[in-house]
Design a protein around this motif. Structure first.
Motif, short mmCIF file in Angstrom:
data_model
loop_
_atom_site.label_atom_id
_atom_site.label_comp_id
_atom_site.label_asym_id
_atom_site.label_seq_id
_atom_site.Cartn_x
_atom_site.Cartn_y
_atom_site.Cartn_z
N PRO A 226 2.64 12.43 -20.28
CA PRO A 226 2.60 13.44 -19.23
C PRO A 226 2.94 12.84 -17.87
N VAL A 227 3.26 13.71 -16.91
CA VAL A 227 3.55 13.28 -15.54
C VAL A 227 2.30 13.44 -14.68
N GLN A 228 2.06 12.47 -13.85
CA GLN A 228 0.92 12.52 -12.94
C GLN A 228 1.37 12.05 -11.55
N VAL A 229 1.16 12.87 -10.54
CA VAL A 229 1.54 12.50 -9.18
C VAL A 229 0.38 11.76 -8.53
N GLU A 230 0.69 10.59 -7.97
CA GLU A 230 -0.34 9.78 -7.34
C GLU A 230 -0.70 10.31 -5.95
N THR A 231 -1.90 10.03 -5.51
CA THR A 231 -2.28 10.38 -4.15
C THR A 231 -1.64 9.41 -3.17
N GLU A 232 -1.46 9.87 -1.96
CA GLU A 232 -0.79 9.04 -0.96
C GLU A 232 -1.64 7.83 -0.62
N LYS A 233 -0.99 6.68 -0.53
CA LYS A 233 -1.67 5.44 -0.20
C LYS A 233 -1.13 4.93 1.14
N PRO A 234 -2.00 4.74 2.11
CA PRO A 234 -1.50 4.24 3.39
C PRO A 234 -0.97 2.81 3.26
N VAL A 235 0.09 2.53 3.97
CA VAL A 235 0.66 1.17 3.99
C VAL A 235 0.19 0.50 5.27
N VAL A 236 -0.66 -0.49 5.12
CA VAL A 236 -1.22 -1.19 6.26
C VAL A 236 -0.79 -2.66 6.20
N ILE A 237 -0.10 -3.11 7.20
CA ILE A 237 0.34 -4.50 7.27
C ILE A 237 -0.53 -5.21 8.31
N SER A 238 -1.19 -6.26 7.89
CA SER A 238 -2.01 -7.02 8.83
C SER A 238 -1.50 -8.46 8.91
N GLY A 239 -1.62 -9.01 10.08
CA GLY A 239 -1.14 -10.38 10.28
C GLY A 239 -2.14 -11.41 9.78
N LEU A 240 -1.62 -12.55 9.36
CA LEU A 240 -2.45 -13.68 8.99
C LEU A 240 -1.83 -14.91 9.69
N TYR A 241 -2.18 -15.07 10.97
CA TYR A 241 -1.50 -16.07 11.80
C TYR A 241 -2.44 -17.23 12.12
#
Length: 330
Positions: A315-330
């Motif tokens: 079957p087909v299942q649509v995923e819920t929206e996932k925020p894309v968060v980019i954090s620095g590691l400096y």
């Protein structure tokens, strides 16, 4: 000989083999990958490895499927070492659909699209004589073992997708041996699930459209690919068949040989690392999208061909929206 992977009634993983219409459990191994290692150590192939392991209880494959206990017919202990890739425009009917998706209305009618150019190249030199190299096909990367949906389980479509469409195909299954040599195990039914609306926007979006989940199996048909394959692809909605069409594969229906497609994948050292598993989709000429079908969550894809055993259903299942968060590691 066909192989399946499944979970038994105690929740343990197991391998089954079908020969002469009967299915039995293979003793002493929990995965097909383990069985392959037995075959590589013995040097006599999978058939001999199954014989060496011995057979146990008789299995009811249909009951295992109904219970939702089927697994993909091969996986890797580390899913990052299973590569899913594919080739397109490889079948004799495959150019028409792609061409209609990408034809530009402002071009002269006699000018070929890139799709038609690629298809013609395959017709002219996709089946070279033995020992010669043919033209390279369209090729794409799909993902690794993390994107494989088990037979019977939902194929997830990301929230940002514009389409959730099936592609009924044959998948070649390979393991790289300790010497870096690709070893073909056999073939399985595949659903090379794609986003055709995104691809249609611009041909350069093809790579994006292929970064989706997929499914293959449920059975691994050990041995060479039949020259003629004629199956059925259908979509079921609310218990009724919404769309159904035959699909063809096998070299009699292709513009490339399997050997030529394999060469142009495994010619890259990247794909010859010992221990890796490869699932390579060989393309299709049949899409519901070409007939104006737009799937909905809960629709079920069903792909079947008698030479490959059980049907592949997801079957087909649509995923819920996932925020894309980019954090620095400096």
């Amino acid at each position: 000989m066909h192989l399946i992977q499944f979970t038994d009634d105690k929740g343990s993983r197991a391998v089954g083999v079908t020969r002469d219409g009967a299915t039995q459990r293979v003793n002493g191994v929990e995965t097909v990958y383990e069985l392959v290692q037995v075959a590589l150590r013995g040097g006599d192939g999978l058939v001999a490895a199954v014989a060496a392991q011995g057979l146990g209880e008789t299995l009811d494959k249909q009951a295992i499927a109904r219970d939702g206990r089927l697994l993909a017919p091969i996986d890797h202990p580390d899913p990052s070492h299973l590569h899913v890739t594919g080739t397109g425009l490889t079948h004799l009917g495959s150019a028409a659909t792609r061409d209609s998706m990408h034809k530009k209305n402002d071009k002269p009618a006699e000018e070929l699209t890139d799709s038609m150019k690629m298809f013609r190249m395959g017709l002219e030199n996709g089946k070279p004589a033995a020992g010669q190299k043919g033209v390279q096909p369209e090729w794409f990367y799909k993902g690794n073992g993390h994107i494989v949906a088990n037979p019977g389980k939902a194929i997830p479509s990301p929230s940002f997708a514009l389409d959730a469409g099936e592609e009924p195909e044959i998948a070649g299954i390979y393991v790289i041996d300790q010497n870096g040599q690709p070893r073909r195990l056999g073939f399985a039914l595949g659903n090379e699930f794609s986003d055709h609306v995104t691809e249609r926007i611009n041909y350069l979006y093809l790579a994006h459209s292929k970064l989706r989940a997929c499914s293959f199996g449920p059975e691994l048909r050990v041995g060479d690919l039949p020259r003629h394959i004629e199956g059925k692809s259908r979509i079921i909605r609310d218990g009724q068949v919404l769309w159904e069409k035959p699909f063809l594969s096998g070299e009699d229906n292709m513009s490339h040989t399997i050997a030529n497609l394999e060469y142009h994948h495994f010619k890259y050292d990247l794909f010859c690392h010992p221990g890796d598993v490869h699932v390579h989709m060989f393309g299709t000429a049949t899409l519901s999208f070409a007939d104006g079908i737009s799937t909905r969550p809960g629709d079920t894809f069903e792909i079947e061909e008698g030479q490959f055993g059980l049907a592949l259903r997801n079957p087909v299942q649509v995923e819920t929206e996932k925020p894309v968060v980019i954090s620095g590691l400096y």
